[in-house]
Design a protein around this motif. Structure first.
Motif, PDB file in Angstrom:
ATOM      1  N   LEU A 172      -4.395  -5.645  -5.272  1.00  0.00           N
ATOM      2  CA  LEU A 172      -4.413  -5.044  -4.188  1.00  0.00           C
ATOM      3  C   LEU A 172      -3.886  -6.198  -3.113  1.00  0.00           C
ATOM      4  O   LEU A 172      -2.363  -7.165  -2.525  1.00  0.00           O
ATOM      5  N   ALA A 229       0.842  -1.146  -0.225  1.00  0.00           N
ATOM      6  CA  ALA A 229       0.100   0.083  -0.117  1.00  0.00           C
ATOM      7  C   ALA A 229       1.247   1.283   0.013  1.00  0.00           C
ATOM      8  O   ALA A 229       0.337   2.371  -0.613  1.00  0.00           O
ATOM      9  N   SER A 278      -8.979  -3.314  -5.707  1.00  0.00           N
ATOM     10  CA  SER A 278      -8.712  -3.486  -4.524  1.00  0.00           C
ATOM     11  C   SER A 278      -8.238  -5.577  -4.181  1.00  0.00           C
ATOM     12  O   SER A 278      -7.688  -5.740  -3.738  1.00  0.00           O
TER      13      SER A 278
END
Length: 348
Positions: A59, A28, A56
């Protein structure tokens, strides 16, 4: 449900918290601080234009994959921080000497406090103790530390004993780094106390130990894993930010701020990892103390009642575990003539 809960509290939880979570945090930071300065990279350009759900998922997937890779490389990462891997011989020896001086200095501070407390409570010291106290206080550095230590509370003084406890008992087991010493102290515990080489018989020991004690040992390591993964992730992100500064039109203020902040956090995470080994050490000591009896039973042996006989038994077992089967009869004869004094194996 109970089996599922055991699985979550075991390896899956250790992997998630110890490696995947810190990897996600570092990823992040990379995406927020470094990635905006990376231009003309197709994957990042697509990620910027993707929806929130897609970003998302990317990630999470990247954190899972990188966390699994970090977990697979954990032995190398630990050995690097402990001082066993990629350390030149001179650096290793200098680190060991520095660690030995630090251990001796802390031990001398505790000795001064103990002798002064005895003098205050019981009156004048004996000739030998008085001479020892005078000799210690003749060291200027130790005398300055003693002045500060006298102003400390009982709880603060106990922290000195905690610092000393993070070193191996035997001086020949000293490692060049604080984390190396903090881990080495419980790696040598079984050998120092019972002559049980826990590094050589680790799988047998954990297989025989009570489930609760074994689970405590596994979970106690999670905190150390977390800080180790966080530390190496910061190094990777900082290196990426440094290389990005050499690129085309980077955001220098953001990148420089990121590098400075990450560099400032590295010693904090390292010290946190060292402190987190206290719980790990306590769990391993409990594992050795409670697991050696079922280990002996699983090997077809009866645990002797006296500590001396038990130490002899584990010395023989630890030595025989390293010797090919066809040579064990000869090794037993040599053992009876001269019991070995080999130290435990190196770090896990």
């Amino acid at each position: 449900m109970s089996e599922i809960a055991k699985g979550v509290l075991g390896g899956a939880w250790a992997l998630l918290v110890g490696w995947i979570l810190p990897t996600a945090l570092n990823l992040a930071v990379f995406l927020l601080a470094v990635a905006p300065s990376l231009r003309d990279i197709t994957l990042l350009e697509r990620l910027r234009g993707a929806s929130g759900l897609t970003a998302s998922l990317v990630l999470v997937t990247a954190a899972l994959l990188l966390g699994l890779v970090a977990n697979a490389c954990q032995n190398a990462l630990y050995r690097l921080l402990e001082g066993y891997l990629l350390w030149p011989a001179r650096a290793f020896e200098a680190g060991c000497r520095r660690s030995q001086r630090r251990k001796d200095f802390i031990a001398d501070r505790l000795t001064v406090l103990r002798l002064e407390r005895r003098e205050n409570e019981q009156g004048p010291l004996g000739a030998e103790d008085a001479q020892r106290l005078t000799q210690l206080l003749s060291n200027p550095g130790l005398a300055r530390a003693a002045v500060r230590d006298r102003r400390r509370s009982a709880a603060q003084r106990a922290l000195l004993r905690e610092l000393l406890a993070r070193f191996p008992i035997s001086d020949d087991q000293i490692a060049p780094t604080r984390l190396g010493n903090a881990i080495r102290r419980f790696e040598e515990y079984g050998w120092d106390r019972y002559r049980l080489d826990t590094q050589l018989l680790w799988n047998e020991l954990t297989g025989c130990a009570p489930d609760q004690v074994r689970r405590q040992s596994e979970l106690a390591r999670v905190s150390v894993d977390f800080f180790v993964a966080l530390l190496f992730g910061h190094v990777a992100v900082g290196a990426a930010a440094t290389l990005t500064l050499l690129g085309n039109r980077p955001d220098k203020l953001v990148l420089l701020s990121t590098i400075v902040v990450l560099a400032a956090l590295l010693p904090i995470w390292y010290r946190s990892a060292v402190a987190a080994t206290d719980e790990w050490a306590a769990a391993v000591r409990a594992l050795v103390n409670t697991g050696r009896k079922p280990l002996a039973a699983s090997l077809g042996l009866t645990l002797p009642k006296s500590l001396a006989e038990e130490r002899d038994m584990w010395t023989m077992i630890s030595r025989l575990s390293r010797i090919p089967y066809h040579q064990r009869a000869e090794a037993l004869d040599r053992y009876r003539a001269e019991p070995p004094t080999d130290p435990p194996a190196a770090a896990i």
